[in-house]
Design a protein around this motif. Structure first.
Motif, short mmCIF file in Angstrom:
data_model
loop_
_atom_site.label_atom_id
_atom_site.label_comp_id
_atom_site.label_asym_id
_atom_site.label_seq_id
_atom_site.Cartn_x
_atom_site.Cartn_y
_atom_site.Cartn_z
N ASN A 121 34.01 37.77 39.51
CA ASN A 121 33.87 37.18 38.27
C ASN A 121 34.83 38.00 37.24
N GLY A 122 34.87 37.50 36.13
CA GLY A 122 35.64 38.09 34.96
C GLY A 122 34.85 39.30 34.36
N GLY A 123 33.68 39.50 34.41
CA GLY A 123 32.95 40.51 34.09
C GLY A 123 33.11 41.99 34.93
N ASP A 124 33.16 41.43 36.27
CA ASP A 124 33.69 42.50 37.48
C ASP A 124 34.91 42.87 36.93
N ARG A 125 35.85 42.02 36.70
CA ARG A 125 37.14 42.36 36.60
C ARG A 125 37.47 43.52 35.25
N HIS A 126 36.79 42.87 34.11
CA HIS A 126 36.56 43.77 32.71
C HIS A 126 36.13 45.16 33.04
N PHE A 127 35.17 45.61 33.72
CA PHE A 127 34.55 46.81 34.05
C PHE A 127 35.20 47.62 35.16
N GLY A 128 36.05 46.82 35.93
CA GLY A 128 36.43 47.31 37.08
C GLY A 128 37.56 48.40 37.20
N TRP A 129 37.76 49.21 37.92
CA TRP A 129 39.19 50.21 38.13
C TRP A 129 38.95 50.43 39.74
N ALA A 130 40.23 50.46 39.97
CA ALA A 130 40.48 51.11 41.34
C ALA A 130 42.02 51.19 41.76
N ASP A 131 42.47 51.86 42.69
CA ASP A 131 43.79 51.94 43.01
C ASP A 131 44.42 50.49 43.25
#
Length: 417
Positions: free
Chosen positions: A35-45
């Motif tokens: 979801n957008g919340g996951d994307r907002h806080f996420g980071w990865a290569d």
């Protein structure tokens, strides 16, 4: 090069910070957003949005792990549908499955175990394993303190970004089953109630620490959506647990004893059990001996409690630390002879088994050294990231795949701290 995948993490930047740390150590990181919340806080290569339906998730995660030669998957909590399925696929493929959770020892710790937490833990919790364990001398290194406001800030951001990107994740189903509007309104109500109860309940704690000291049992409620309730107990709901405890208390406790029911602070804005508790207490003729409260200081309550009943909350471990006789009505890793009451609930009120404090000290050190990381998801995050990295790198840094231990066996993956 080793490769790892992050699924849903705790609210906030913890998973992103951990991914960056592992990437700097030479591990290729992947993040799957739901979801957008996951994307907002996420980071990865490499970040991927999963926009498929529930039924397509097992085949998706299996193909992803194989295609990218993933060595480990990391999740927050092992009972959400996406995580439960991922854990099953990891076990089939021989991929390490790392589970983070709130600390078994709170509030200054984070839990990390390979393959499962709480009643799904693969750590050997037998008395023989605890007795034979040789402590390494680890000692807690910091105090985190209260995290309510940080949680609240992260929750608001998470659900706002989830709402903004709702159209891009049309099939996402949240594990709590509430809309972002309902979630936001509940958090606002929580702010209001926190201030209200500070005023309206200010006389309760002095009474419990004074005239009622040693004369009350404590029932700390868990959250309505707690997977501990849904997965690790046979109870139907929090309401069911309240009914069961009040009925047993009324029939078996001494007539001079009281029952204190404490609402979970994270559920403050989401539900209220006052009417139910009053109704059940009246039906059982104990309305003058049942007290319902909210934000009272837990350590003070435990200092003065006669006993504690819980489904399987980690508050039970805190009760043992305070030498308070404890009865579980669900399943938990600390439900062991010498620690918790072995009889049924009815017998607990009459003749509770005492806490073997020497055993508890061994148990607590065993639990701390094998499963706890110093720090928090919300404050002192860097400490938790440091500790998690030390626990993870010996496994994923080699690029090897490790088979899951059999249930009940000691995991070979506890090294590093």
């Amino acid at each position: 090069m080793s490769s790892v995948v992050f699924l849903q993490g705790p609210l906030g930047p913890f998973f992103a910070k951990l991914a960056r740390r592992l990437a700097r150590q030479g591990t290729e990181t992947h993040k799957i957003n739901f979801n957008g919340g996951d994307r907002h806080f996420g980071w990865a290569d490499h970040q991927v949005d999963y926009t498929g339906q529930y039924r397509d998730w097992p085949s998706f995660i299996r193909a992803y792990l194989i295609e990218h030669r993933i060595n480990a998957v990391f999740v927050y909590g092992d009972c959400r549908y996406y995580h439960r399925v991922a854990g099953q696929v990891c076990e089939e493929l021989g991929v390490a499955f790392g589970v983070f959770e709130e600390g078994y020892l709170r509030p200054d710790f984070v839990t990390f175990e390979w393959y499962g937490v709480n009643a799904n833990s693969r750590t050997d919790w037998s008395l023989s394993a605890i007795d034979s364990f040789e402590p390494r001398g680890r000692q807690p290194s910091l105090e985190v303190g209260l995290t309510f406001w940080q949680r609240t800030k992260y929750a608001c951001r998470y659900y706002l970004f989830t709402r903004f990107a709702q159209g891009k994740f049309p099939h996402y189903q949240h594990h709590r089953g509430r809309s972002w509007v309902a979630e936001g309104l509940c958090w606002l109500r929580s702010f209001y109630r926190k201030g209200l109860y500070k005023l309206t309940e200010r006389s309760i704690l002095p009474r419990l620490a004074g005239e009622l000291s040693g004369r009350f049992y404590l029932l700390p409620l868990q959250t309505r959506d707690d997977f501990q309730l849904r997965t690790h107990s046979d109870l139907l709901s929090i309401e069911h647990s309240i009914d069961q405890v009040i009925s047993s208390f009324a029939a078996n406790a001494d007539a001079s004893d009281y029952l204190v029911i404490k609402h979970h602070p994270m559920d403050r804005g989401f539900c209220h059990y006052g009417r139910l508790i009053r109704t059940l207490a009246v039906q059982q003729n104990v309305e003058k001996r049942v007290i319902y409260c909210h934000d009272l200081h837990l350590p003070t309550l435990l200092d003065h409690a006669k006993g504690l009943v819980t489904i399987n909350s980690t508050v039970g471990i805190s009760a043992l630390l305070h030498r308070v006789p404890t009865k579980l009505i669900g399943r938990a890793l600390y439900d062991l002879p010498g620690l918790t009451h072995r009889g049924d609930l009815d017998s607990f009120w009459r003749d509770a088994d005492p806490v073997d404090f020497r055993l508890f000290r061994r148990f607590r050190q065993y639990l701390y050294e094998l499963t706890q990381l110093d720090g928090s998801f919300f404050k002192q995050v860097g400490h938790a990231v440091d500790a998690a990295t030390m626990r993870i790198l010996p496994v994923v840094g080699s690029g090897r795949r490790v088979a899951a231990p059999a249930a009940g066996a000691a995991s070979p993956l506890h090294g590093g701290l």
